[in-house]
Every structure is written in structure tokens, then in C-alpha cells.
Design a protein around this motif. Structure first.
Motif, PDB file in Angstrom:
ATOM      1  N   ARG A  89     -22.701  70.151  -8.033  1.00  0.00           N
ATOM      2  CA  ARG A  89     -23.951  70.253  -8.791  1.00  0.00           C
ATOM      3  C   ARG A  89     -24.837  69.015  -8.650  1.00  0.00           C
ATOM      4  NH1 ARG A  89     -22.264  73.821 -13.972  1.00  0.00           N
ATOM      5  NH2 ARG A  89     -20.858  75.175 -12.809  1.00  0.00           N
ATOM      6  N   LEU A  90     -25.085  68.673  -7.424  1.00  0.00           N
ATOM      7  CA  LEU A  90     -26.036  67.590  -7.174  1.00  0.00           C
ATOM      8  C   LEU A  90     -27.387  68.219  -6.848  1.00  0.00           C
ATOM      9  CD1 LEU A  90     -23.842  65.343  -4.850  1.00  0.00           C
ATOM     10  CD2 LEU A  90     -24.253  65.060  -7.295  1.00  0.00           C
ATOM     11  N   LEU A  91     -28.450  67.467  -7.114  1.00  0.00           N
ATOM     12  CA  LEU A  91     -29.777  67.967  -6.753  1.00  0.00           C
ATOM     13  C   LEU A  91     -30.025  67.628  -5.285  1.00  0.00           C
ATOM     14  CD1 LEU A  91     -31.594  66.927 -10.003  1.00  0.00           C
ATOM     15  CD2 LEU A  91     -31.199  69.244  -9.193  1.00  0.00           C
ATOM     16  N   LYS A  92     -30.275  68.689  -4.512  1.00  0.00           N
ATOM     17  CA  LYS A  92     -30.337  68.523  -3.060  1.00  0.00           C
ATOM     18  C   LYS A  92     -31.526  67.691  -2.615  1.00  0.00           C
ATOM     19  CE  LYS A  92     -28.283  73.064  -2.526  1.00  0.00           C
ATOM     20  NZ  LYS A  92     -28.470  73.350  -3.993  1.00  0.00           N
ATOM     21  N   ASP A  93     -32.578  67.703  -3.418  1.00  0.00           N
ATOM     22  CA  ASP A  93     -33.784  66.994  -2.976  1.00  0.00           C
ATOM     23  C   ASP A  93     -33.823  65.534  -3.460  1.00  0.00           C
ATOM     24  OD1 ASP A  93     -34.123  67.509  -5.600  1.00  0.00           O
ATOM     25  OD2 ASP A  93     -36.005  68.610  -5.412  1.00  0.00           O
ATOM     26  N   ARG A  94     -32.689  65.043  -3.912  1.00  0.00           N
ATOM     27  CA  ARG A  94     -32.634  63.642  -4.334  1.00  0.00           C
ATOM     28  C   ARG A  94     -31.499  62.897  -3.662  1.00  0.00           C
ATOM     29  NH1 ARG A  94     -34.875  64.258 -10.426  1.00  0.00           N
ATOM     30  NH2 ARG A  94     -35.766  66.260  -9.870  1.00  0.00           N
ATOM     31  N   THR A  95     -31.712  61.629  -3.484  1.00  0.00           N
ATOM     32  CA  THR A  95     -30.677  60.816  -2.852  1.00  0.00           C
ATOM     33  C   THR A  95     -29.510  60.651  -3.819  1.00  0.00           C
ATOM     34  OG1 THR A  95     -31.550  58.771  -3.753  1.00  0.00           O
ATOM     35  CG2 THR A  95     -32.425  59.481  -1.622  1.00  0.00           C
ATOM     36  N   ALA A  96     -28.408  60.129  -3.277  1.00  0.00           N
ATOM     37  CA  ALA A  96     -27.216  59.895  -4.091  1.00  0.00           C
ATOM     38  C   ALA A  96     -27.590  59.036  -5.303  1.00  0.00           C
ATOM     39  CB  ALA A  96     -26.150  59.206  -3.253  1.00  0.00           C
ATOM     40  N   GLU A  97     -28.342  57.989  -5.034  1.00  0.00           N
ATOM     41  CA  GLU A  97     -28.701  57.077  -6.117  1.00  0.00           C
ATOM     42  C   GLU A  97     -29.584  57.771  -7.162  1.00  0.00           C
ATOM     43  OE1 GLU A  97     -29.639  52.924  -4.931  1.00  0.00           O
ATOM     44  OE2 GLU A  97     -31.347  53.211  -6.272  1.00  0.00           O
ATOM     45  N   GLU A  98     -30.527  58.585  -6.688  1.00  0.00           N
ATOM     46  CA  GLU A  98     -31.401  59.295  -7.622  1.00  0.00           C
ATOM     47  C   GLU A  98     -30.631  60.309  -8.459  1.00  0.00           C
ATOM     48  OE1 GLU A  98     -35.668  59.143  -5.206  1.00  0.00           O
ATOM     49  OE2 GLU A  98     -34.217  60.722  -4.770  1.00  0.00           O
ATOM     50  N   ASN A  99     -29.598  60.896  -7.840  1.00  0.00           N
ATOM     51  CA  ASN A  99     -28.770  61.835  -8.586  1.00  0.00           C
ATOM     52  C   ASN A  99     -28.035  61.141  -9.729  1.00  0.00           C
ATOM     53  OD1 ASN A  99     -28.330  64.820  -7.876  1.00  0.00           O
ATOM     54  ND2 ASN A  99     -28.698  63.880  -5.886  1.00  0.00           N
ATOM     55  N   VAL A 100     -27.567  59.937  -9.459  1.00  0.00           N
ATOM     56  CA  VAL A 100     -26.882  59.184 -10.502  1.00  0.00           C
ATOM     57  C   VAL A 100     -27.898  58.722 -11.559  1.00  0.00           C
ATOM     58  CG1 VAL A 100     -25.484  57.152 -10.993  1.00  0.00           C
ATOM     59  CG2 VAL A 100     -25.090  58.456  -8.905  1.00  0.00           C
ATOM     60  N   ALA A 101     -29.061  58.280 -11.059  1.00  0.00           N
ATOM     61  CA  ALA A 101     -30.107  57.780 -11.953  1.00  0.00           C
ATOM     62  C   ALA A 101     -30.580  58.871 -12.921  1.00  0.00           C
ATOM     63  CB  ALA A 101     -31.284  57.255 -11.131  1.00  0.00           C
ATOM     64  N   PHE A 102     -30.540  60.101 -12.424  1.00  0.00           N
ATOM     65  CA  PHE A 102     -30.975  61.252 -13.202  1.00  0.00           C
ATOM     66  C   PHE A 102     -30.314  61.307 -14.586  1.00  0.00           C
ATOM     67  CE2 PHE A 102     -31.042  65.993 -13.723  1.00  0.00           C
ATOM     68  CZ  PHE A 102     -32.413  66.110 -13.697  1.00  0.00           C
ATOM     69  N   VAL A 146     -20.242  61.036  -5.773  1.00  0.00           N
ATOM     70  CA  VAL A 146     -21.576  60.874  -6.377  1.00  0.00           C
ATOM     71  C   VAL A 146     -21.587  61.558  -7.747  1.00  0.00           C
ATOM     72  CG1 VAL A 146     -24.026  61.406  -6.180  1.00  0.00           C
ATOM     73  CG2 VAL A 146     -22.745  60.727  -4.148  1.00  0.00           C
ATOM     74  N   ALA A 147     -21.018  62.778  -7.772  1.00  0.00           N
ATOM     75  CA  ALA A 147     -20.992  63.522  -9.036  1.00  0.00           C
ATOM     76  C   ALA A 147     -20.193  62.754 -10.093  1.00  0.00           C
ATOM     77  CB  ALA A 147     -20.376  64.902  -8.812  1.00  0.00           C
ATOM     78  N   ILE A 148     -19.123  62.100  -9.668  1.00  0.00           N
ATOM     79  CA  ILE A 148     -18.317  61.336 -10.624  1.00  0.00           C
ATOM     80  C   ILE A 148     -19.082  60.097 -11.097  1.00  0.00           C
ATOM     81  CG2 ILE A 148     -16.182  60.001 -10.894  1.00  0.00           C
ATOM     82  CD1 ILE A 148     -14.934  62.098  -8.900  1.00  0.00           C
ATOM     83  N   ALA A 149     -19.780  59.463 -10.150  1.00  0.00           N
ATOM     84  CA  ALA A 149     -20.602  58.312 -10.541  1.00  0.00           C
ATOM     85  C   ALA A 149     -21.630  58.750 -11.587  1.00  0.00           C
ATOM     86  CB  ALA A 149     -21.305  57.729  -9.322  1.00  0.00           C
ATOM     87  N   ARG A 150     -22.222  59.917 -11.371  1.00  0.00           N
ATOM     88  CA  ARG A 150     -23.179  60.449 -12.339  1.00  0.00           C
ATOM     89  C   ARG A 150     -22.488  60.716 -13.682  1.00  0.00           C
ATOM     90  NH1 ARG A 150     -25.631  66.068 -10.850  1.00  0.00           N
ATOM     91  NH2 ARG A 150     -23.565  66.708 -11.547  1.00  0.00           N
TER      92      ARG A 150
END
Lengths: 229, 285
Positions: A89-102, A146-150
Motif C-alpha cells: 500500500r504505497l503510493l505509486k506516484d511518490r518516492t520512498a521518502e515521500e511515502n514515509v513523509a505522508f 518503506v511501508a514499515i518505515a512509514r
């Protein structure tokens, strides 16, 4: 911490998903929820997230009771939980960092802090160098990291994971589980649903709760349900 | 708020095609409505121009004294329905006839006596230019003994009134239909834009975003879509107006208040439909 008391969940079309489940997950523990698909693992996780409410019984999560839940309590509660899923469940149009920042943005954190913190979280899951990559450029294992970091972004007290290794090969699975162990060693409660018994067997020290047809049929912590007859 | 605005702008940046398509859908549907408004406004203008020509002409007999005529003029002017009364003397009537009917000029100039009667030209206030009022006023005027004849275009007034009724009815029905179509298109465009980000909404909820936090960027986006679409539609309508004026016939441009109201209504509607579209995705816990 988490306590299910006589919890049943009935769906109007499919009937009982959970039947009279009693489960106590103390702070700092690591619990595997196992069972075939459809056994009720995901339903328990959804209940703990308060994405759904029990049909019968009561659920308490960190002092919040399902019986007296207000809609406005839910976001606050979710910020205290991290969640990881089989499909990332990551947002495809965002970078790894942006996904966490979200996850940090929704709490209204300061922007200058968000970037910093997102980068640090990615470092923590071993992806310091991949912050600018988009999900499609990452391997399955990296996506889950990435999902875990988020999930860890808002410093939750519990990490809920629904088949987090379901889409990963063995090596990546092991890596994810090592990460969970590390997280748990730092004091965070981890509840992980999986049907990968091999993986469960490799960690005999962790508690295993087995579900079948919506009922708890085995609990390594001792409260084994007696089968009828 | 700033956060929400940033979110809305990020959506523009992330899904430019979708945003452009929905703005295009909004502006084209509002453009069609704009064209209709332009047509309706001009038809209405033309009809009210014709309506202003509704007047009653009362011819006086030659033996009416100036005193009688003057008193009657005051009395007629006192009627609430009457806008103004103009007295045209025999001499003036002759001069006008000479001016307007040049082919008879010689006939008129050869006469010893002036054959044309003096008259009142009575104009009615707006809203009273109906067959009933015209007839009633005519009846009162003709009651003066020195008024020989009073005339108004009976059939013409009746036809004008029915034409106005048709125009008003058509405006409401066709305008309503156009507005409804535009409304449905806008709502659909907004719904598609929101549905395209369903995943994002789900994840936002997952990580603990409040409903308000999720909703706000969508509201701003819907409002901006309506606003920008409305402005583009107004501009396209203006181009159409210039084109028609330059090639077919001179037509009037819409009043500024209408335009402002339309653009405001468009943006408010965009905001509202967004609110509805997002609400679907915020059901449940």
C-alpha cells in the motif's frame, strides 16, 4: 495493551468471521496470528485498527474501548499504530521518502522536520540510499521496508502486519522478520498475521495464536481452546 | 489550510491529465450554458426593445380646446400604469408626416387646411404593457368626448406577449436542462478525480489522517476546478459573442453581474460536489 473479550464479528452476507475470541496481547510482546486464509486473521487486525467494530464483545486498544468509540478517536488511535500489508500500500506516484513523509504530514508536523525524519526512518530500515526511488523501482522486500518505515513514522506503540511476507521470496522474508525482531527488541509490540508456518517455526520463542473458522484453536501462551468432543 | 492548498496543488501536479480533463469538461459544459445564456439574454433584450414601442395613440377632434386637452393630459399622466404622455399638436403632426413620409410632402404642402388631428402618444410603464392594461387605458382615454379615436396594435401586443411567454418558458426549461447537464458532467468529473485517488484516501486514513484533513484538499480542488472552468467558459462565451457580432449580427454581451454570479455558482458547485464525492470514501471507520 490489546484485549479482546468475547469478540465476535458477523458479516451480513458471509456470517461469522470471528466467534467468541478472547485474546490479550501485553505490551512488548510478539505474536504470530496463524491459520488458513479466511480463518479470521485479517479480521482481528482490522478490529484492532478499529476499521471495524465487533458485533459482540469488547475490544480495548491502549485504553480505547470499541464500546465507547467516537469517530474522532480513530485517527488519534491509528497514529499510535503502525501497519504493514502484504500489498505494501504505497503510493505509486511518490518516492520512498515521500511515502514515509505522508504519514507525518497527516499529523500536521512541521515540513522541515518531516524530510529529516523520513530520511532517518528509511535509514533505520536499511534504505538510506533509496529515498528518491519510486515504488516500481524497488524490489518487493524494499517496498515492504518503506511501508514499515512509514508504519514507524509516528512512533507507534504497536506494529500490525498482515501477511507482510506474503509477496516476498524467502530471503526478503527473513530480512523483514529480522527487522520486526529488532523493532520488538526495542520495546514495540508486534502482531503479525501469516500463514507461513515455516517462518513461524523458525521463531519458537514467539507466541503463536492459531485461528480456524473464526475461533482461537491454539495459543502457545497457554489458553488453548478445548475442541468439542 | 496552507497544507490543504499544498495538497490540492500537489494533485494538480501529480495527475495533470485528469485535472486538465475535468477542467475541460467543466468549462465546455459551462460554455454551452454560457452560449444559451447569451442567446436568451439577447432575445430578452430584443423583446423588451419591441415592448417599449407599445403605445396608445389617441386622436383629438379639432374642436377640443387647449384647456381641455391640457387637463386631460394631466389626468392621463396620473394613471399609475402610464409612463408618459406626449401631446402632438396638429402642426407637429404635419411636420412629422412631412419628415417621415416624403412622398406625401407635396400633397401636404399644397393644402390650405391641416387635415391631421392632434394626438396624445401614451406610453405605459414596464410591466403594464399587456393587452389587458392597454385596453383598459384605451377605454379610459376614449371616454373623453373630444377624443375621436384611440388606437393601439391589438393583435401586435397580444402576439408580443405570447412571444415573451414562450421565450421565458424556453429560458427556464432549456436553461434548466443545460444547467442540469452541466451539473451532472461537473459532478462526474469531480467524482472521477476523487475516485482516482481512492487509494490515497485509504492510506491517509490508515496512517491516522482526520476526515477534515482528507477532505480539505479535495474541496479546494473542486472549488478551483469550478472557478477555473467557469472563467474559461466565460472567456469562450466572450469569444463566441465577438465572433457572432463580427460575422452575423451585433449582439449584446452579458451583464457583468451575471458572469460573476455564474462563475461564483460554478465554483461553489464544484466545492459542493467534491464534498459529496469525498464523503462516499469516508464512510465507515
Amino acid at each position: 495493551m490489546i484485549k479482546l473479550t468475547g469478540v465476535s464479528k458477523v458479516y451480513p452476507r458471509t456470517g461469522y468471521a470471528l466467534r467468541n475470541v478472547n485474546l490479550h496481547v501485553p505490551k512488548g510482546s510478539f505474536v504470530f496470528l496463524t491459520g488458513h486464509s479466511g480463518a479470521g486473521k485479517s479480521t482481528i487486525l482490522r478490529l484492532i485498527q478499529m476499521a471495524e467494530l465487533p458485533t459482540e464483545g469488547e475490544l480495548r486498544v491502549s485504553g480505547t474501548s470499541s464500546a465507547r468509540l467516537r469517530r474522532s478517536d480513530v485517527p488519534k488511535l491509528r497514529r499510535k499504530m503502525g501497519m504493514a500489508f502484504q500489498d505494501f500500500r504505497l503510493l505509486k506516484d511518490r518516492t520512498a521518502e515521500e511515502n514515509v513523509a505522508f504519514a507525518l504530514e497527516v499529523t500536521g508536523a512541521r515540513r522541515s522536520l518531516i524530510r529529516q525524519r523520513a530520511a532517518r526512518l528509511l535509514g533505520k530500515v536499511g534504505l538510506a540510499a533509496r529515498g528518491q526511488a519510486f515504488p516500481e523501482e524497488l524490489s518487493g522486500g524494499e517496498k515492504q521496508r518503506v511501508a514499515i518505515a512509514r508504519a514507524l513514522a509516528n512512533e507507534p506503540f504497536i506494529l500490525l502486519a498482515d501477511e507482510p511476507t506474503g509477496n516476498l521470496d524467502e530471503r526478503a522474508s527473513r530480512g523483514i522478520l529480522d527487522l520486526f525482531r529488532e523493532i520488538n527488541a526495542n520495546g514495540m509490540t508486534v502482531v503479525m498475521a501469516t500463514h507461513d508456518l515455516e517462518l513461524v517455526r523458525r521463531h519458537p520463542s514467539y507466541r503463536v495464536v492459531e485461528l480456524s473458522a473464526g475461533e482461537v484453536v491454539f495459543d502457545s501462551a497457554g489458553t488453548v481452546r478445548e475442541e468439542a468432543g | 489550510m496552507l497544507q490543504a492548498l499544498r495538497g490540492a496543488l500537489a494533485a494538480f501536479r501529480r495527475t495533470p491529465v485528469l485535472v486538465v480533463i475535468s477542467i475541460l469538461a467543466v468549462s465546455l459544459s459551462l460554455f454551452v450554458f454560457g452560449l444559451f445564456a447569451l442567446t436568451a439574454f439577447n432575445i430578452r433584450g430584443a423583446l423588451s426593445e419591441i415592448e417599449e414601442r407599445v403605445e396608445i395613440v389617441a386622436y383629438l377632434s379639432d374642436d377640443a380646446t387647449a384647456e381641455e386637452a391640457g387637463r386631460a393630459e394631466v389626468e392621463i399622466r396620473d394613471h399609475t400604469q402610464v409612463l408618459d404622455v406626449r401631446y402632438v399638436s396638429k402642426t407637429e403632426a404635419l411636420a412629422i408626416a412631412g419628415r417621415e413620409l416624403p412622398e406625401f410632402r407635396e400633397v401636404f404642402s399644397g393644402l390650405d387646411a391641416n387635415p391631421l388631428p392632434a394626438s396624445y402618444e401614451i406610453r405605459l410603464r414596464p410591466g403594464y404593457r399587456t393587452p389587458e392594461v392597454v385596453e383598459a387605458v384605451t377605454a379610459q382615454v376614449i371616454a373623453y368626448p373630444f377624443v375621436e379615436e384611440a388606437d393601439y396594435g391589438r393583435d401586435w401586443v397580444a402576439r408580443l406577449v405570447s412571444l415573451q411567454r414562450i421565450a421565458a418558458g424556453a429560458t427556464v426549461i432549456i436553461g434548466g436542462a443545460f444547467a442540469a447537464v452541466a451539473g451532472i458532467i461537473i459532478a462526474t468529473a469531480v467524482r472521477i478525480a476523487v475516485a482516482a485517488r481512492r487509494e490515497e484516501i485509504e492510506i491517509m486514513r490508515l496512517v491516522g489522517a482526520t476526515d477534515g484533513f482528507i477532505r480539505r484538499p479535495f474541496l479546494i480542488e473542486g472549488w478551483l476546478t469550478g472557478l477555473i472552468g467557469g472563467l474559461i467558459a466565460a472567456f469562450l462565451t466572450y469569444l463566441a459573442h465577438r465572433f457572432v457580432s463580427a460575422t452575423l449580427m451585433e449582439i449584446n454581451w452579458l451583464p457583468a453581474e451575471w458572469l460573476m454570479l455564474a462563475v461564483l455558482a460554478g465554483s461553489a458547485y464544484g466545492l459542493l460536489t467534491s464534498a459529496f464525492a469525498v464523503r462516499r470514501h469516508l464512510r465507515g471507520l
